[in-house]
Motif scaffolding. Structure first.
Motif, PDB file in Angstrom:
ATOM      1  N   GLU A  62     -11.399   4.240 -12.168  1.00  0.00           N
ATOM      2  CA  GLU A  62     -10.387   4.112 -11.547  1.00  0.00           C
ATOM      3  C   GLU A  62      -9.424   5.243 -10.964  1.00  0.00           C
ATOM      4  O   GLU A  62      -9.092   5.776  -9.861  1.00  0.00           O
ATOM      5  CB  GLU A  62      -9.097   3.219 -12.617  1.00  0.00           C
ATOM      6  CG  GLU A  62      -9.621   1.842 -12.855  1.00  0.00           C
ATOM      7  CD  GLU A  62     -10.519   2.107 -13.853  1.00  0.00           C
ATOM      8  OE1 GLU A  62     -10.469   3.264 -14.816  1.00  0.00           O
ATOM      9  OE2 GLU A  62     -11.242   0.946 -14.121  1.00  0.00           O
ATOM     10  N   VAL A 110      -3.054   3.015   0.714  1.00  0.00           N
ATOM     11  CA  VAL A 110      -4.261   2.940  -0.550  1.00  0.00           C
ATOM     12  C   VAL A 110      -3.325   1.678  -1.418  1.00  0.00           C
ATOM     13  O   VAL A 110      -2.584   1.510  -1.582  1.00  0.00           O
ATOM     14  CB  VAL A 110      -4.395   4.091  -1.886  1.00  0.00           C
ATOM     15  CG1 VAL A 110      -4.767   3.930  -3.310  1.00  0.00           C
ATOM     16  CG2 VAL A 110      -4.813   5.422  -0.804  1.00  0.00           C
ATOM     17  N   LEU A 131     -10.210   9.383   1.820  1.00  0.00           N
ATOM     18  CA  LEU A 131     -10.110   7.988   3.661  1.00  0.00           C
ATOM     19  C   LEU A 131      -9.216   8.801   3.824  1.00  0.00           C
ATOM     20  O   LEU A 131      -9.079   8.259   5.313  1.00  0.00           O
ATOM     21  CB  LEU A 131     -11.173   6.541   3.328  1.00  0.00           C
ATOM     22  CG  LEU A 131     -12.062   7.154   2.686  1.00  0.00           C
ATOM     23  CD1 LEU A 131     -12.938   5.527   2.080  1.00  0.00           C
ATOM     24  CD2 LEU A 131     -13.700   6.817   3.454  1.00  0.00           C
ATOM     25  N   THR A 132      -8.031   8.122   3.765  1.00  0.00           N
ATOM     26  CA  THR A 132      -6.996   7.566   3.882  1.00  0.00           C
ATOM     27  C   THR A 132      -6.327   8.565   4.238  1.00  0.00           C
ATOM     28  O   THR A 132      -5.539   8.714   5.481  1.00  0.00           O
ATOM     29  CB  THR A 132      -6.272   6.963   3.593  1.00  0.00           C
ATOM     30  OG1 THR A 132      -5.405   7.625   1.719  1.00  0.00           O
ATOM     31  CG2 THR A 132      -6.488   5.798   3.156  1.00  0.00           C
ATOM     32  N   ILE A 138      -4.099  -0.160  -7.267  1.00  0.00           N
ATOM     33  CA  ILE A 138      -5.423   1.558  -7.086  1.00  0.00           C
ATOM     34  C   ILE A 138      -4.725   2.781  -8.112  1.00  0.00           C
ATOM     35  O   ILE A 138      -5.250   2.794  -9.309  1.00  0.00           O
ATOM     36  CB  ILE A 138      -6.243   1.876  -6.351  1.00  0.00           C
ATOM     37  CG1 ILE A 138      -7.421   0.853  -5.802  1.00  0.00           C
ATOM     38  CG2 ILE A 138      -6.858   3.139  -6.303  1.00  0.00           C
ATOM     39  CD1 ILE A 138      -8.009   0.051  -4.832  1.00  0.00           C
ATOM     40  N   THR A 169       0.976  -1.253   0.091  1.00  0.00           N
ATOM     41  CA  THR A 169       0.152  -0.079  -0.120  1.00  0.00           C
ATOM     42  C   THR A 169       0.798   1.637   0.094  1.00  0.00           C
ATOM     43  O   THR A 169       1.840   0.947  -0.005  1.00  0.00           O
ATOM     44  CB  THR A 169      -0.728  -0.064   1.443  1.00  0.00           C
ATOM     45  OG1 THR A 169      -0.337  -0.364   1.744  1.00  0.00           O
ATOM     46  CG2 THR A 169      -1.812  -1.177   1.191  1.00  0.00           C
ATOM     47  N   THR A 205     -11.497   6.412  -8.030  1.00  0.00           N
ATOM     48  CA  THR A 205     -11.256   5.321  -7.177  1.00  0.00           C
ATOM     49  C   THR A 205     -10.085   5.697  -6.268  1.00  0.00           C
ATOM     50  O   THR A 205     -10.159   5.710  -4.439  1.00  0.00           O
ATOM     51  CB  THR A 205     -11.169   3.851  -7.261  1.00  0.00           C
ATOM     52  OG1 THR A 205     -12.258   3.192  -8.524  1.00  0.00           O
ATOM     53  CG2 THR A 205     -11.045   3.219  -6.089  1.00  0.00           C
ATOM     54  N   LEU A 206      -8.793   6.257  -6.395  1.00  0.00           N
ATOM     55  CA  LEU A 206      -7.636   6.454  -6.087  1.00  0.00           C
ATOM     56  C   LEU A 206      -8.091   7.812  -4.920  1.00  0.00           C
ATOM     57  O   LEU A 206      -8.141   8.138  -4.413  1.00  0.00           O
ATOM     58  CB  LEU A 206      -6.875   7.409  -7.274  1.00  0.00           C
ATOM     59  CG  LEU A 206      -5.326   7.572  -7.223  1.00  0.00           C
ATOM     60  CD1 LEU A 206      -5.058   6.488  -5.605  1.00  0.00           C
ATOM     61  CD2 LEU A 206      -4.847   7.785  -7.631  1.00  0.00           C
ATOM     62  N   ASP A 231     -10.912   8.803  -3.866  1.00  0.00           N
ATOM     63  CA  ASP A 231     -11.662   8.101  -3.175  1.00  0.00           C
ATOM     64  C   ASP A 231     -10.813   7.705  -2.103  1.00  0.00           C
ATOM     65  O   ASP A 231     -11.386   7.905  -0.632  1.00  0.00           O
ATOM     66  CB  ASP A 231     -12.790   7.313  -3.655  1.00  0.00           C
ATOM     67  CG  ASP A 231     -14.340   8.098  -4.117  1.00  0.00           C
ATOM     68  OD1 ASP A 231     -14.602   9.566  -3.857  1.00  0.00           O
ATOM     69  OD2 ASP A 231     -15.233   7.629  -4.860  1.00  0.00           O
ATOM     70  N   TRP A 232     -10.223   6.590  -2.138  1.00  0.00           N
ATOM     71  CA  TRP A 232      -9.359   6.017  -1.339  1.00  0.00           C
ATOM     72  C   TRP A 232      -8.759   7.209  -0.944  1.00  0.00           C
ATOM     73  O   TRP A 232      -8.859   7.038   0.655  1.00  0.00           O
ATOM     74  CB  TRP A 232      -8.515   5.232  -2.169  1.00  0.00           C
ATOM     75  CG  TRP A 232      -9.141   3.390  -1.837  1.00  0.00           C
ATOM     76  CD1 TRP A 232      -9.707   3.217  -2.842  1.00  0.00           C
ATOM     77  CD2 TRP A 232      -8.742   2.955  -0.663  1.00  0.00           C
ATOM     78  NE1 TRP A 232      -9.747   1.845  -2.898  1.00  0.00           N
ATOM     79  CE2 TRP A 232      -9.338   1.284  -1.474  1.00  0.00           C
ATOM     80  CE3 TRP A 232      -7.744   3.112   0.210  1.00  0.00           C
ATOM     81  CZ2 TRP A 232      -9.212   0.252  -1.278  1.00  0.00           C
ATOM     82  CZ3 TRP A 232      -8.012   1.784   1.005  1.00  0.00           C
ATOM     83  CH2 TRP A 232      -8.756   0.498   0.292  1.00  0.00           C
ATOM     84  N   LEU A 233      -7.819   8.348  -0.981  1.00  0.00           N
ATOM     85  CA  LEU A 233      -7.002   9.106  -0.680  1.00  0.00           C
ATOM     86  C   LEU A 233      -7.621   9.803  -0.023  1.00  0.00           C
ATOM     87  O   LEU A 233      -7.711  10.113   1.611  1.00  0.00           O
ATOM     88  CB  LEU A 233      -6.587  10.504  -1.729  1.00  0.00           C
ATOM     89  CG  LEU A 233      -5.150   9.511  -2.209  1.00  0.00           C
ATOM     90  CD1 LEU A 233      -4.595  10.350  -3.601  1.00  0.00           C
ATOM     91  CD2 LEU A 233      -3.908   9.617  -0.929  1.00  0.00           C
TER      92      LEU A 233
END
Length: 190
Positions: free
Chosen positions: A60, A39, A70-71, A43, A35, A63-64, A66-68
């Motif tokens: 895609e 992430v 959250l993290t 991804i 990761t 999604t990247l 969105d992941w960022l």
């Protein structure tokens, strides 16, 4: 395999000559490399491929981002928390260094050689998070285009991953060389 008389015999303090230390070392680096700031690397790779193909608004890329979103909040470190963390970890690392390399304790040497690269990795991640946070905010507020943001974010994360791989290789090499040297100089373990 030698018989173990007790739990202490099983958890032998000789680190460089036990398989457990090397399983921990290699396992920790293999888990870390999967990761980038939480992430998954798949991804990041898909978003980077979509950006290079000129498709910035693909699932895609979203999604990247969105992941960022959250993290990244996990990696916010204020000045006070950063100073406390830096002070405590620097004390622990320097204590491990002194115990290991000045007093010759093998377990302290192994712990130092395991902890120092992860300490550096932590600060690399904090630095990357501070770099990516304004980009993500600008994209969410509409001040930056989606294509530019995805390209910059994916590029920065890919460069960070290369740095993590280099750090892991150097860490494993240094630990391996020092462990072989220690075993050669201390064949009985002390």
């Amino acid at each position: 395999m030698p018989p173990f008389d007790s739990l202490i015999g099983l958890l032998d303090s000789r680190s460089f000559s036990t398989v457990w230390f090397w399983i921990l070392q290699i396992g920790a680096w293999s888990v870390t490399g999967r990761t980038v700031l939480g992430v998954p690397v798949e991804i990041v790779a898909r978003a980077r491929a979509a950006h290079s193909a000129g498709q910035a608004d693909t699932p895609e890329a979203l999604t990247l981002l969105d992941w960022l979103s959250l993290t990244l909040p996990r990696w916010r470190l204020g000045p006070r928390e950063g100073a406390i963390f830096l002070g405590v970890t620097s004390f622990l690392l320097s204590s491990g260094f002194v115990l290991g390399f000045n007093f010759g304790l093998e377990l302290a040497q192994a712990a130092f050689l395991l902890a120092l690269p992860f300490w550096l990795l932590f600060w690399m991640r904090v630095r990357l998070a501070r770099k990516l946070a304004p980009m993500l905010v600008a994209a969410q507020e509409g001040r930056a285009g989606l294509a530019d943001t995805v390209g910059q974010v994916a590029r920065s994360m890919a460069h960070h991953r290369i740095g993590v791989i280099a750090l892991s290789l150097v860490s494993l090499l240094v630990t391996m060389v020092w462990g072989m040297l220690w075993i050669a100089l201390h064949p009985m373990g002390f």
